[in-house]
Design a protein around this motif. Structure first.
Motif, mmCIF file in Angstrom:
data_model
loop_
_atom_site.group_PDB
_atom_site.id
_atom_site.type_symbol
_atom_site.label_atom_id
_atom_site.label_comp_id
_atom_site.label_asym_id
_atom_site.label_seq_id
_atom_site.Cartn_x
_atom_site.Cartn_y
_atom_site.Cartn_z
ATOM 1 N N ILE A 49 -7.103 5.116 -5.316
ATOM 2 C CA ILE A 49 -6.598 6.053 -6.333
ATOM 3 C C ILE A 49 -5.342 5.483 -6.989
ATOM 4 O O ILE A 49 -5.107 5.629 -8.180
ATOM 5 N N LEU A 50 -4.536 4.777 -6.172
ATOM 6 C CA LEU A 50 -3.296 4.187 -6.680
ATOM 7 C C LEU A 50 -3.545 2.870 -7.417
ATOM 8 O O LEU A 50 -2.620 2.270 -7.956
ATOM 9 N N GLY A 51 -4.776 2.406 -7.387
ATOM 10 C CA GLY A 51 -5.096 1.145 -8.051
ATOM 11 C C GLY A 51 -4.702 -0.073 -7.225
ATOM 12 O O GLY A 51 -4.593 -1.180 -7.744
ATOM 13 N N LEU A 52 -4.477 0.127 -5.911
ATOM 14 C CA LEU A 52 -4.039 -0.988 -5.062
ATOM 15 C C LEU A 52 -5.212 -1.658 -4.366
ATOM 16 O O LEU A 52 -5.037 -2.658 -3.681
ATOM 17 N N CYS A 53 -6.392 -1.078 -4.528
ATOM 18 C CA CYS A 53 -7.559 -1.608 -3.827
ATOM 19 C C CYS A 53 -8.702 -1.591 -4.824
ATOM 20 O O CYS A 53 -8.990 -0.549 -5.407
ATOM 21 N N PRO A 54 -9.315 -2.726 -5.098
ATOM 22 C CA PRO A 54 -10.340 -2.779 -6.150
ATOM 23 C C PRO A 54 -11.579 -1.961 -5.789
ATOM 24 O O PRO A 54 -11.951 -1.863 -4.629
ATOM 25 N N ILE A 55 -12.190 -1.381 -6.812
ATOM 26 C CA ILE A 55 -13.404 -0.588 -6.621
ATOM 27 C C ILE A 55 -14.589 -1.496 -6.922
ATOM 28 O O ILE A 55 -14.599 -2.202 -7.923
ATOM 29 N N TYR A 56 -15.566 -1.471 -6.047
ATOM 30 C CA TYR A 56 -16.719 -2.354 -6.202
ATOM 31 C C TYR A 56 -17.675 -1.825 -7.259
ATOM 32 O O TYR A 56 -18.197 -2.566 -8.074
ATOM 33 N N GLY A 68 -3.934 3.272 -11.445
ATOM 34 C CA GLY A 68 -2.822 2.373 -11.719
ATOM 35 C C GLY A 68 -2.080 2.699 -12.998
ATOM 36 O O GLY A 68 -0.923 2.326 -13.161
ATOM 37 N N LYS A 69 -2.744 3.419 -13.923
ATOM 38 C CA LYS A 69 -2.116 3.693 -15.216
ATOM 39 C C LYS A 69 -1.102 4.832 -15.165
ATOM 40 O O LYS A 69 -0.146 4.854 -15.920
ATOM 41 N N GLN A 70 -1.344 5.775 -14.255
ATOM 42 C CA GLN A 70 -0.542 7.003 -14.268
ATOM 43 C C GLN A 70 0.232 7.158 -12.957
ATOM 44 O O GLN A 70 0.537 8.275 -12.549
ATOM 45 N N ASN A 71 0.564 6.023 -12.324
ATOM 46 C CA ASN A 71 1.149 6.111 -10.990
ATOM 47 C C ASN A 71 2.525 6.762 -10.952
ATOM 48 O O ASN A 71 2.969 7.203 -9.910
ATOM 49 N N ARG A 72 3.199 6.821 -12.100
ATOM 50 C CA ARG A 72 4.516 7.468 -12.054
ATOM 51 C C ARG A 72 4.378 8.962 -11.767
ATOM 52 O O ARG A 72 5.350 9.623 -11.436
ATOM 53 N N PHE A 73 3.159 9.499 -11.899
ATOM 54 C CA PHE A 73 2.950 10.909 -11.575
ATOM 55 C C PHE A 73 2.433 11.111 -10.156
ATOM 56 O O PHE A 73 2.046 12.198 -9.790
ATOM 57 N N ILE A 74 2.381 10.022 -9.387
ATOM 58 C CA ILE A 74 1.892 10.148 -8.010
ATOM 59 C C ILE A 74 3.034 9.936 -7.018
ATOM 60 O O ILE A 74 3.757 8.956 -7.095
ATOM 61 N N GLY A 75 3.186 10.882 -6.101
ATOM 62 C CA GLY A 75 4.107 10.695 -4.981
ATOM 63 C C GLY A 75 3.269 10.241 -3.801
ATOM 64 O O GLY A 75 2.196 10.765 -3.560
ATOM 65 N N TYR A 76 3.739 9.225 -3.078
ATOM 66 C CA TYR A 76 2.904 8.624 -2.034
ATOM 67 C C TYR A 76 3.715 8.463 -0.759
ATOM 68 O O TYR A 76 4.798 7.881 -0.766
ATOM 69 N N LEU A 157 0.770 14.642 -8.462
ATOM 70 C CA LEU A 157 -0.183 14.477 -7.358
ATOM 71 C C LEU A 157 0.585 13.890 -6.179
ATOM 72 O O LEU A 157 1.327 12.926 -6.327
ATOM 73 N N LEU A 158 0.406 14.501 -5.011
ATOM 74 C CA LEU A 158 1.114 14.031 -3.823
ATOM 75 C C LEU A 158 0.073 13.530 -2.826
ATOM 76 O O LEU A 158 -0.811 14.286 -2.413
ATOM 77 N N SER B 164 2.765 0.610 -5.503
ATOM 78 C CA SER B 164 2.035 1.628 -6.258
ATOM 79 C C SER B 164 2.715 1.921 -7.592
ATOM 80 O O SER B 164 2.102 2.445 -8.502
ATOM 81 N N ARG B 165 4.000 1.561 -7.713
ATOM 82 C CA ARG B 165 4.687 1.751 -8.992
ATOM 83 C C ARG B 165 4.596 0.510 -9.874
ATOM 84 O O ARG B 165 5.347 0.348 -10.829
ATOM 85 N N GLY B 166 3.734 -0.402 -9.478
ATOM 86 C CA GLY B 166 3.475 -1.555 -10.327
ATOM 87 C C GLY B 166 4.372 -2.761 -10.064
ATOM 88 O O GLY B 166 4.382 -3.705 -10.841
ATOM 89 N N LEU B 167 5.159 -2.745 -8.994
ATOM 90 C CA LEU B 167 5.993 -3.920 -8.716
ATOM 91 C C LEU B 167 5.176 -4.961 -7.943
ATOM 92 O O LEU B 167 4.397 -4.617 -7.075
ATOM 93 N N SER B 168 5.379 -6.238 -8.293
ATOM 94 C CA SER B 168 4.676 -7.297 -7.580
ATOM 95 C C SER B 168 5.528 -7.749 -6.393
ATOM 96 O O SER B 168 6.610 -8.299 -6.559
#
Ligand SMILES: Nc1ncnc2c1ncn2[C@@H]1O[C@H](COP(=O)(O)OP(=O)(O)OP(=O)(O)O)[C@@H](O)[C@H]1O
Ligand SMILES: [Mg+2]
Lengths: 263, 268
Positions: A49-56, A68-76, A157-158, B164-168
């Protein structure tokens, strides 16, 4: 438009399928409890969901955009504590360091930033020990600080990856209650990974159960039943209810320790 | 005591020493929160090989050290967390480069005196040109560090969240390892490669024991670093014992007092 939607999502590591043909929609303001045995792919799905793991295959859409595009709205709140465990910084400094941490420049906070740090500490009820070095805090207190880190940039989103791990039953209840209250105040959507359904029973709008390759999503009444859990795990599962609590047991004779304790 | 200030070599020592101490104090703070003390230590010793091998390529020892430790630092950064937190991998690279250093030393007989200076530092031997070099490189390193210190702090304490905030993570760790390598080379000039830990870990380490907020710790670390270098240099002038000895002693005493203070005031 749903806040989060999964269409036919498949995730693989090498040839191993961790998630297979998963589709679901999650609406704004929901509180989803996510359960399943170790290694089933709960954390992996959150990282996707965070775009940190590729989707097959398939796609995940968050606010109508790719991961990955809207991650500033995600608290993790990640499952691992990583380097936090060794630091001598105070809780307040750790929350401040996360606030707009992706910006260039030195970590200097304006008075508005400091106000937000205080607000996040208040929301997670971590203020009492905000000046204590993190490494000296108890496990439960550390979780509160990490919750404040997840809340600091006012997410919509949390994602909480096992925030209840290593908490005693009373503190599990208290933390869930606090998160529920935060949700009422702010209207957040919450994805909450846990191993025991009981502390979350009153808080969840829906339940998501994951088993090898399969996912079941629905209301607690629908999912936490003999039939649906047995179908999901492909074995005879019994749901016992006693004194307002739920116990999920494997009814087959050759009880598999690990499966049983983590179902 | 003031008349020492009129000597050129004392002036150079004070300038180069203060700058190296300041750089070490700030960079050292990040070394501590990133928990990569061993990698920092290894870079210093890898730098020693660079310094001894420099002559082969017609470079100065400082330049050789800069090249060698930056290369090693960048490699550690690019290979990611698994490498520069792996004691085995670092230990192996450290051994081979010290082995090479020994080879270079044996190839150049008569180089032993200079090798001692590299190992233990010779701050009174710092030339005017080296002072200029030190000022320039330190300013560059501190500027770059300031540019991404917010990101570095974030990735150091919460890598998953930062990612997750886009930092490498790889980019930031590589950039930091290169800055660390430059700092190690500059600090080596003051206290020598064997004692790089003194200025890189000492002041920042003591500061993190005493203070728990970002800016106060950095400030305290700076003060401790600069005060100990100045006192060390003046004590060396007065006593004729090496400044490296005095600087390490001062920091050690400070460390003992810090621990005592913490024991006394926090156990009651
Ligand atoms: N980067 C990776 N490369 C290869 N395999 C991976 C990777 N990340 C996760 N896996 C594998 O994917 C599976 C799912 O892992 P994941 O961490 O999502 O499980 P989980 O459901 O969160 O388990 P737990 O309850 O133990 O936290 C595991 O078998 C794990 O070994
Ligand atoms: Mg997990």
């Amino acid at each position: 438009m749903p806040l989060l939607s999964f269409q036919n999502v498949g995730i693989r590591f090498g040839s191993r399928k961790v998630i297979d043909h998963f589709s679901a929609e999650i609406e704004e303001g929901e509180f989803i409890g996510i359960f399943g045995p170790n290694g089933v792919g709960k954390s992996t799905l959150m990282r996707a969901i965070l775009g940190l793991c590729p989707i097959y295959e398939g796609s995940i859409q968050l606010f109508g955009e790719n991961p990955g595009k809207q991650n500033r709205f995600i608290g993790y709140l990640p499952q691992s504590q990583s380097l936090l465990g060794t630091t001598t910084l105070t809780a307040r400094a750790l929350v401040a360091a996360v606030h707009h941490g992706e910006k260039w420049g030195v970590p200097w906070l304006s008075s508005k930033d400091s106000y937000q740090v205080e607000r996040a500490l208040e929301l997670s009820e971590a203020k009492d020990y905000a000046d204590t070095p993190f490494s000296l805090l108890s496990g439960g207190e550390k979780k509160r600080v990490m919750l404040a880190q997840a809340l600091i940039d006012e997410p919509k989103l949390l994602i909480l990856d096992e925030p209840l791990a290593s908490l005693d039953p009373k503190n599990q209840m208290l933390l869930v209650q606090r998160i529920r209250n935060i949700q009422e105040e702010t209207g957040l959507t919450i994805l909450f990974i846990a191993h025991d359904v009981n502390p979350l029973l009153g808080a969840m709008s829906r339940v998501m159960y994951m088993a090898e390759g399969n996912v079941a999503l629905g209301s607690a009444q629908e999912i936490i039943t003999n039939e649906s859990l047995s179908a999901l795990y492909g074995m005879n599962i019994h749901v016992l209810r006693a004194e307002g609590r739920v116990f999920i047991v494997n009814a087959e004779s050759n009880v598999d320790e690990t499966t049983c304790s983590h179902v | 005591m003031m008349h020492y200030l009129s000597y050129d070599f004392v002036q150079n020592a004070l300038i180069a020493g203060s700058i190296a101490a300041a750089l070490g104090a700030v960079v050292g703070y990040f070394v501590i929160i990133r928990n990569i003390g061993f990698a920092a230590h290894a870079l210093a010793h890898i730098g020693f090989t660079g310094a001894t091998g420099a002559i082969l390529f017609g470079l100065s020892p400082l330049q050789g050290m800069l090249v060698m430790s930056s290369l090693a630092g960048a490699t550690m950064g690019i290979s990611g967390n698994r490498f520069h937190r792996s004691e085995l991998a670092i230990g192996m690279v450290l051994s081979i480069s010290l082995g090479l250093g020994t080879l270079f030393l044996s190839l150049y007989q008569g180089f032993a005196g200079e090798a001692t200076a590299i190992l233990f530092g010779n701050i009174f031997g710092v030339s005017h040109a080296q002072v200029i070099e030190t000022i320039f490189l330190s300013a560059l390193s501190l500027f770059l560090l300031a540019l991404f210190s917010r990101r570095l702090l974030f990735t150091s304490i919460q890598p998953d969240l930062a990612e997750s905030r886009g930092l490498s993570l790889t980019f930031l760790s590589t950039a930091f390892m290169i800055i660390l390598a430059i700092s190690v080379a500059l600090v080596s000039q003051v206290v020598g490669t064997l004692l790089v830990f003194t200025l890189l870990i000492g002041p920042a380490g003591i500061a993190t024991r005493l203070s728990h907020s970002f800016w106060r710790t950095i400030l305290l670390s700076l003060c401790i670093g600069i005060v100990s270098v100045w006192s060390g240099i003046f004590l060396a002038c007065l006593t004729n014992q090496p400044p490296s000895f005095w600087i390490t002693s001062i920091l050690f005493v400070l460390y003992i007092f810090t621990e005592l203070k913490i024991k006394l005031f926090e156990s009651v």
